[in-house]
Design a protein around this motif. Structure first.
Motif, PDB file in Angstrom:
ATOM      1  N   GLN A  14       0.822  -1.200   0.000  1.00 27.85           N
ATOM      2  CA  GLN A  14       0.000   0.000   0.000  1.00 27.85           C
ATOM      3  C   GLN A  14       0.866   1.264   0.000  1.00 27.85           C
ATOM      4  O   GLN A  14       1.919   1.310   0.636  1.00 27.85           O
ATOM      5  N   TYR A  15       0.412   2.276  -0.733  1.00 34.38           N
ATOM      6  CA  TYR A  15       1.055   3.591  -0.725  1.00 34.38           C
ATOM      7  C   TYR A  15       2.543   3.521  -1.077  1.00 34.38           C
ATOM      8  O   TYR A  15       3.332   4.358  -0.645  1.00 34.38           O
ATOM      9  N   LEU A  16       2.938   2.522  -1.847  1.00 36.06           N
ATOM     10  CA  LEU A  16       4.360   2.318  -2.144  1.00 36.06           C
ATOM     11  C   LEU A  16       5.026   3.575  -2.686  1.00 36.06           C
ATOM     12  O   LEU A  16       6.167   3.893  -2.332  1.00 36.06           O
ATOM     13  N   LEU A  17       4.323   4.313  -3.555  1.00 37.06           N
ATOM     14  CA  LEU A  17       4.886   5.511  -4.191  1.00 37.06           C
ATOM     15  C   LEU A  17       4.037   6.745  -3.917  1.00 37.06           C
ATOM     16  O   LEU A  17       4.041   7.686  -4.717  1.00 37.06           O
ATOM     17  N   GLN A  18       3.359   6.767  -2.828  1.00 37.18           N
ATOM     18  CA  GLN A  18       2.426   7.870  -2.576  1.00 37.18           C
ATOM     19  C   GLN A  18       3.104   9.234  -2.696  1.00 37.18           C
ATOM     20  O   GLN A  18       4.156   9.493  -2.124  1.00 37.18           O
ATOM     21  N   ASN A  19       2.467  10.102  -3.510  1.00 39.01           N
ATOM     22  CA  ASN A  19       2.914  11.494  -3.687  1.00 39.01           C
ATOM     23  C   ASN A  19       4.339  11.612  -4.230  1.00 39.01           C
ATOM     24  O   ASN A  19       5.000  12.629  -4.035  1.00 39.01           O
ATOM     25  N   SER A  20       4.787  10.592  -4.929  1.00 40.96           N
ATOM     26  CA  SER A  20       6.117  10.653  -5.539  1.00 40.96           C
ATOM     27  C   SER A  20       6.036  11.323  -6.906  1.00 40.96           C
ATOM     28  O   SER A  20       5.129  11.035  -7.690  1.00 40.96           O
ATOM     29  N   PRO A  21       6.996  12.204  -7.238  1.00 43.72           N
ATOM     30  CA  PRO A  21       7.030  12.828  -8.563  1.00 43.72           C
ATOM     31  C   PRO A  21       7.741  11.979  -9.611  1.00 43.72           C
ATOM     32  O   PRO A  21       8.132  12.492 -10.666  1.00 43.72           O
ATOM     33  N   VAL A  22       7.918  10.687  -9.357  1.00 48.33           N
ATOM     34  CA  VAL A  22       8.612   9.804 -10.287  1.00 48.33           C
ATOM     35  C   VAL A  22       7.950   9.879 -11.666  1.00 48.33           C
ATOM     36  O   VAL A  22       6.722   9.965 -11.797  1.00 48.33           O
ATOM     37  N   ALA A  23       8.785   9.860 -12.725  1.00 49.38           N
ATOM     38  CA  ALA A  23       8.281  10.013 -14.088  1.00 49.38           C
ATOM     39  C   ALA A  23       8.085   8.684 -14.807  1.00 49.38           C
ATOM     40  O   ALA A  23       7.216   8.572 -15.677  1.00 49.38           O
ATOM     41  N   SER A  24       8.896   7.674 -14.468  1.00 47.74           N
ATOM     42  CA  SER A  24       8.841   6.405 -15.184  1.00 47.74           C
ATOM     43  C   SER A  24       8.981   5.246 -14.205  1.00 47.74           C
ATOM     44  O   SER A  24       9.883   5.252 -13.355  1.00 47.74           O
ATOM     45  N   VAL A  25       8.086   4.252 -14.333  1.00 49.80           N
ATOM     46  CA  VAL A  25       8.110   3.089 -13.451  1.00 49.80           C
ATOM     47  C   VAL A  25       8.044   1.815 -14.283  1.00 49.80           C
ATOM     48  O   VAL A  25       7.200   1.683 -15.178  1.00 49.80           O
ATOM     49  N   LEU A  26       8.950   0.889 -13.991  1.00 51.70           N
ATOM     50  CA  LEU A  26       8.931  -0.441 -14.576  1.00 51.70           C
ATOM     51  C   LEU A  26       8.876  -1.456 -13.442  1.00 51.70           C
ATOM     52  O   LEU A  26       9.737  -1.457 -12.558  1.00 51.70           O
ATOM     53  N   MET A  27       7.857  -2.315 -13.443  1.00 52.90           N
ATOM     54  CA  MET A  27       7.731  -3.359 -12.433  1.00 52.90           C
ATOM     55  C   MET A  27       7.476  -4.690 -13.114  1.00 52.90           C
ATOM     56  O   MET A  27       6.620  -4.790 -13.996  1.00 52.90           O
ATOM     57  N   GLU A  28       8.209  -5.716 -12.677  1.00 51.27           N
ATOM     58  CA  GLU A  28       7.998  -7.074 -13.159  1.00 51.27           C
ATOM     59  C   GLU A  28       7.992  -8.024 -11.969  1.00 51.27           C
ATOM     60  O   GLU A  28       8.897  -8.000 -11.142  1.00 51.27           O
ATOM     61  N   VAL A  29       6.944  -8.830 -11.865  1.00 49.41           N
ATOM     62  CA  VAL A  29       6.786  -9.817 -10.795  1.00 49.41           C
ATOM     63  C   VAL A  29       6.851  -9.111  -9.438  1.00 49.41           C
ATOM     64  O   VAL A  29       7.784  -9.275  -8.648  1.00 49.41           O
ATOM     65  N   VAL A  30       5.859  -8.319  -9.187  1.00 50.91           N
ATOM     66  CA  VAL A  30       5.767  -7.554  -7.942  1.00 50.91           C
ATOM     67  C   VAL A  30       4.383  -7.792  -7.323  1.00 50.91           C
ATOM     68  O   VAL A  30       3.368  -7.684  -8.016  1.00 50.91           O
ATOM     69  N   GLY A  31       4.368  -8.133  -6.038  1.00 45.31           N
ATOM     70  CA  GLY A  31       3.095  -8.369  -5.366  1.00 45.31           C
ATOM     71  C   GLY A  31       2.295  -9.490  -5.979  1.00 45.31           C
ATOM     72  O   GLY A  31       1.080  -9.365  -6.171  1.00 45.31           O
ATOM     73  N   THR A  32       2.955 -10.593  -6.285  1.00 43.98           N
ATOM     74  CA  THR A  32       2.303 -11.687  -7.015  1.00 43.98           C
ATOM     75  C   THR A  32       1.693 -12.752  -6.107  1.00 43.98           C
ATOM     76  O   THR A  32       1.019 -13.664  -6.600  1.00 43.98           O
ATOM     77  N   GLY A  33       1.915 -12.684  -4.802  1.00 43.53           N
ATOM     78  CA  GLY A  33       1.368 -13.678  -3.895  1.00 43.53           C
ATOM     79  C   GLY A  33      -0.134 -13.515  -3.685  1.00 43.53           C
ATOM     80  O   GLY A  33      -0.712 -12.474  -4.005  1.00 43.53           O
ATOM     81  N   ALA A  34      -0.749 -14.541  -3.157  1.00 42.62           N
ATOM     82  CA  ALA A  34      -2.182 -14.479  -2.877  1.00 42.62           C
ATOM     83  C   ALA A  34      -2.487 -13.360  -1.886  1.00 42.62           C
ATOM     84  O   ALA A  34      -1.721 -13.115  -0.948  1.00 42.62           O
ATOM     85  N   ASN A  35      -3.603 -12.671  -2.141  1.00 43.08           N
ATOM     86  CA  ASN A  35      -4.101 -11.621  -1.243  1.00 43.08           C
ATOM     87  C   ASN A  35      -3.130 -10.456  -1.062  1.00 43.08           C
ATOM     88  O   ASN A  35      -3.127  -9.790  -0.015  1.00 43.08           O
ATOM     89  N   ALA A  36      -2.312 -10.197  -2.058  1.00 45.69           N
ATOM     90  CA  ALA A  36      -1.423  -9.030  -2.000  1.00 45.69           C
ATOM     91  C   ALA A  36      -2.262  -7.753  -1.967  1.00 45.69           C
ATOM     92  O   ALA A  36      -3.294  -7.654  -2.630  1.00 45.69           O
ATOM     93  N   ASP A  37      -1.808  -6.791  -1.200  1.00 41.90           N
ATOM     94  CA  ASP A  37      -2.542  -5.528  -1.039  1.00 41.90           C
ATOM     95  C   ASP A  37      -1.785  -4.412  -1.745  1.00 41.90           C
ATOM     96  O   ASP A  37      -0.747  -3.960  -1.279  1.00 41.90           O
ATOM     97  N   LEU A  38      -2.341  -3.965  -2.893  1.00 41.49           N
ATOM     98  CA  LEU A  38      -1.711  -2.914  -3.694  1.00 41.49           C
ATOM     99  C   LEU A  38      -2.544  -1.635  -3.687  1.00 41.49           C
ATOM    100  O   LEU A  38      -2.414  -0.789  -4.585  1.00 41.49           O
ATOM    101  N   ARG A  39      -3.383  -1.482  -2.704  1.00 37.89           N
ATOM    102  CA  ARG A  39      -4.205  -0.278  -2.643  1.00 37.89           C
ATOM    103  C   ARG A  39      -3.332   0.979  -2.568  1.00 37.89           C
ATOM    104  O   ARG A  39      -2.313   0.999  -1.886  1.00 37.89           O
ATOM    105  N   TYR A  40      -3.734   2.000  -3.326  1.00 41.68           N
ATOM    106  CA  TYR A  40      -3.068   3.304  -3.299  1.00 41.68           C
ATOM    107  C   TYR A  40      -1.584   3.223  -3.689  1.00 41.68           C
ATOM    108  O   TYR A  40      -0.788   4.080  -3.330  1.00 41.68           O
ATOM    109  N   MET A  41      -1.208   2.217  -4.430  1.00 41.61           N
ATOM    110  CA  MET A  41       0.214   2.009  -4.746  1.00 41.61           C
ATOM    111  C   MET A  41       0.841   3.223  -5.427  1.00 41.61           C
ATOM    112  O   MET A  41       1.963   3.630  -5.102  1.00 41.61           O
TER     113      MET A  41
END
Length: 258
Positions: A55-82
């Protein structure tokens, strides 16, 4: 972990926090981090255990480019507000993110990529920082034209593990009118035989699509192109498509793929 690291220009993590036990907590990991001049983030094989909290992994970040591969892949992962408040995000490429059973992607991109406008309005201030007002007490603004920005989201196998929650996933996203005509959001389901035109599978479904692409009350989405052929199939008594495509300002045609 890296909160408020405002001088950060680039970060790359691989095979990080991959324990198989439940409950890895990576919430707020890059909250308010990164510079405002084209910063990049790359995460590969991160937070893969069951019930991982991203949750909130990048909250309010000014990052311009994001690449994610195989992230939060387990059962019941919580990616709210990422990506909550990532208003300057231009390029987002996700592959196998939140792809486990029961993943929660609610409000994942809230207010993302919303800071791009054709005319930037800024309140004028005096030498002491006080807002200058007109004869009626209204703030005086300086208006500066800005070039359109190409915003590209490519999401492959995101929320496709079954029983996922995608409700209000893009609330507040793409609400600035400065997105270029080349901007697009693509959802790809790689288990299809044709990766560019994925077939929806009845064995893969999302529990809740309520307001998935709805920007919110009183605002419009200016994303000009959505390719949603990789969406999980919607089945079951809990499926909800309320306001699914409401408040789209630039969509000129809609077609259904075979």
């Amino acid at each position: 972990m890296f909160e408020n690291m405002t001088t950060l220009k680039s970060a790359s993590l691989q095979s990080f926090a991959t324990r198989t036990t439940s409950g890895t907590n990576l919430s707020y990991m890059f909250k308010d981090a990164f510079t405002e001049d084209g910063a990049t983030l790359e995460l590969k094989t991160v937070g893969t255990g069951p019930s991982a909290n991203l949750q909130y992994l990048l909250q309010n970040s000014p990052v311009a480019s994001v690449l994610m591969e195989v992230v939060g892949t387990g059962a019941n992962a919580d990616l709210r507000y990422m990506f909550d408040g990532c208003t300057d995000l231009e390029t987002c490429t996700l592959t196998n993110v939140g792809s486990g059973t029961g993943a929660v992607l609610t409000l994942m991109f809230r207010n993302a990529s919303s800071n791009f406008v054709l005319v930037r309005r800024k309140e004028e201030t005096d030498d002491e920082g006080n807002v200058i007002t007109d004869s009626e007490g209204n703030p005086v603004y300086t208006e500066t034209p800005e070039d359109p920005v190409t915003v590209t989201y490519n999401l492959t196998n995101v929320g496709t593990g079954g029983e996922a929650s995608l409700n209000r996933m893009f609330e507040g996203a793409f609400t600035g009118d400065g997105l270029s005509d080349d901007s697009k959001l693509e959802l790809i389901f790689s288990q299809s035989s044709d990766k560019t035109r994925p077939t929806l599978q009845t064995s893969v479904f999302a529990e809740n699509f309520n307001r998935t692409f709805y920007p919110g009350d009183g605002v419009m989405s200016y994303m000009p192109f959505y390719d949603l052929r990789g969406l999980p199939n919607v089945v079951g008594s809990t499926s909800n498509l309320t306001n699914y495509f409401a408040n789209m300002a630039r969509i000129e045609w809609v077609t259904q793929s075979d």
